[in-house]
Design a protein around this motif. Sequence first.
Motif, mmCIF file in Angstrom:
data_model
loop_
_atom_site.group_PDB
_atom_site.id
_atom_site.type_symbol
_atom_site.label_atom_id
_atom_site.label_comp_id
_atom_site.label_asym_id
_atom_site.label_seq_id
_atom_site.Cartn_x
_atom_site.Cartn_y
_atom_site.Cartn_z
ATOM 1 N N ARG A 180 36.199 131.282 -12.576
ATOM 2 C CA ARG A 180 36.575 131.317 -11.161
ATOM 3 C C ARG A 180 35.842 130.213 -10.416
ATOM 4 N N ARG A 181 36.565 129.523 -9.562
ATOM 5 C CA ARG A 181 35.959 128.514 -8.701
ATOM 6 C C ARG A 181 35.590 129.154 -7.370
ATOM 7 N N VAL A 182 34.342 129.103 -7.019
ATOM 8 C CA VAL A 182 33.873 129.629 -5.738
ATOM 9 C C VAL A 182 33.976 128.513 -4.702
ATOM 10 N N THR A 183 34.702 128.767 -3.618
ATOM 11 C CA THR A 183 34.932 127.738 -2.603
ATOM 12 C C THR A 183 34.148 127.965 -1.317
ATOM 13 N N ASP A 184 33.622 129.159 -1.127
ATOM 14 C CA ASP A 184 32.756 129.402 0.031
ATOM 15 C C ASP A 184 31.825 130.556 -0.305
ATOM 16 N N MET A 185 30.767 130.688 0.478
ATOM 17 C CA MET A 185 29.722 131.632 0.141
ATOM 18 C C MET A 185 30.097 133.085 0.407
ATOM 19 N N SER A 186 31.261 133.331 0.999
ATOM 20 C CA SER A 186 31.710 134.706 1.190
ATOM 21 C C SER A 186 32.413 135.249 -0.038
ATOM 22 N N GLY A 187 32.644 134.393 -1.015
ATOM 23 C CA GLY A 187 33.405 134.808 -2.183
ATOM 24 C C GLY A 187 32.716 135.794 -3.105
ATOM 25 N N PRO A 188 31.512 135.473 -3.607
ATOM 26 C CA PRO A 188 30.878 136.380 -4.581
ATOM 27 C C PRO A 188 30.487 137.722 -3.952
ATOM 28 N N ASP A 189 30.786 138.798 -4.676
ATOM 29 C CA ASP A 189 30.384 140.149 -4.255
ATOM 30 C C ASP A 189 29.065 140.465 -4.945
ATOM 31 N N ALA A 190 27.957 140.258 -4.226
ATOM 32 C CA ALA A 190 26.646 140.412 -4.851
ATOM 33 C C ALA A 190 25.598 140.638 -3.781
ATOM 34 N N ASP A 191 24.447 141.157 -4.213
ATOM 35 C CA ASP A 191 23.312 141.306 -3.303
ATOM 36 C C ASP A 191 22.687 139.948 -2.995
ATOM 37 N N VAL A 192 22.624 139.119 -4.018
ATOM 38 C CA VAL A 192 22.054 137.774 -3.875
ATOM 39 C C VAL A 192 22.946 136.805 -4.639
ATOM 40 N N THR A 193 23.167 135.631 -4.066
ATOM 41 C CA THR A 193 23.932 134.583 -4.733
ATOM 42 C C THR A 193 23.027 133.388 -4.990
ATOM 43 N N VAL A 194 23.012 132.920 -6.232
ATOM 44 C CA VAL A 194 22.274 131.725 -6.607
ATOM 45 C C VAL A 194 23.275 130.586 -6.759
ATOM 46 N N VAL A 195 23.124 129.551 -5.956
ATOM 47 C CA VAL A 195 24.014 128.392 -6.037
ATOM 48 C C VAL A 195 23.356 127.343 -6.924
ATOM 49 N N ALA A 196 23.929 127.170 -8.096
ATOM 50 C CA ALA A 196 23.429 126.197 -9.070
ATOM 51 C C ALA A 196 24.609 125.370 -9.557
ATOM 52 N N ALA A 197 25.342 124.826 -8.610
ATOM 53 C CA ALA A 197 26.618 124.173 -8.910
ATOM 54 C C ALA A 197 26.502 122.661 -9.021
ATOM 55 N N GLY A 198 25.301 122.141 -9.272
ATOM 56 C CA GLY A 198 25.149 120.702 -9.432
ATOM 57 C C GLY A 198 25.609 119.961 -8.189
ATOM 58 N N CYS A 199 26.404 118.918 -8.399
ATOM 59 C CA CYS A 199 26.902 118.138 -7.275
ATOM 60 C C CYS A 199 27.786 118.968 -6.354
ATOM 61 N N GLY A 200 28.412 120.026 -6.888
ATOM 62 C CA GLY A 200 29.256 120.888 -6.070
ATOM 63 C C GLY A 200 28.482 121.733 -5.079
ATOM 64 N N THR A 201 27.164 121.755 -5.194
ATOM 65 C CA THR A 201 26.337 122.527 -4.274
ATOM 66 C C THR A 201 26.450 122.008 -2.848
#
Length: 357
Positions: A180-201
Amino acid sequence: MTAGSAAAPDPLAGGARSGPRVAVVGGGIIGLAVAAELLDRGADVTVYDPAPGGTDGAWHVAAGMLAGGRESAFEYPHLARLLEASHELWPSFAAGLGDVGFDEAGTLSVALTADDVADRAREWKHQKLARLSGSQLRDLEPALSPRVRAGVFAPADVQVDPRKVVAALRSSLTGRIVERRVTDMSGPDADVTVVAAGCGTAALTGLPIRPVKGQVLRLRGEPGLLRHVIEGAADGRHVYLVPRADGEVVVGATQEERADRQLTAGGVHDLLRAALDLVPGLAEHEITEGTVGHRPGSPDNAPLLGFLDDSRRTVVAAGHHRNGILLAPITARLIADLVLTGSADPLLEAFAPGRFG
């Protein structure tokens, strides 16, 4: 079920999970290492990757040289400490992954011409490594050109095969990687989101992470031509040669402030000319691969590690530039600590994502 499965992960896989639900956005070596550490420590982890099992990441191009703080001698002042801390973790980290090409033969840093020697002398002095003559270098590595004038031996340097590392990490996260491609930070259903998307960050967080293009070649010949990693300067051209046990030699890498994916004649020429000037025997090797990747660079070329904002629901682990492979173990440990305890290790203070604001 394989790590590339698109099915939703079973939260009970590997036993009941009582820890927080953590979404990791990015399936490169940093994201996978963080996810594996969190999973091992009881978190309910889901990794979001638009191409599980794919090769579109800086790790796929990286050679896997692990040089501790040596390469950052004159860069961001706090980076050397972080690199050294991660370097110390690599033996146990590699042992936990299995056969990932971990090799402790060391690195020869060499210079071809008098100008090259002058260019490298300050770095060698800073490293407190004894300068060796050309003949002394060839005693250690007979394949070196007789034109090589001087260099040093860094016995603490090691190497690893990043492609094997990523494969092992993917295997450890079987059933927890979602296509799945995450396009905004509202996408993941989680308590905490870790963004480790390289250049996509950058697109996800607004942080100043830019792509730095690197061209890399892979050659193949009879095993044994080289025993050590060679990091050298040849008529002003910088190159590294990383030999694998199976006869592959990784030759890299250009560093260009560009975002295209073109393998260029000029880039290939510069890499091959420097490689052959230093190790003439590579002329008989087959060129098996030419690849282009993009290092995720920050304004100071040091990583961005920590909470994105005061909500403390988003953690950033990106911007590792050319040190992503080396920094994977320490990043995994520090980010897992932050997610699970909410407290930042003092090592993270210098790498706060908001330091450019």
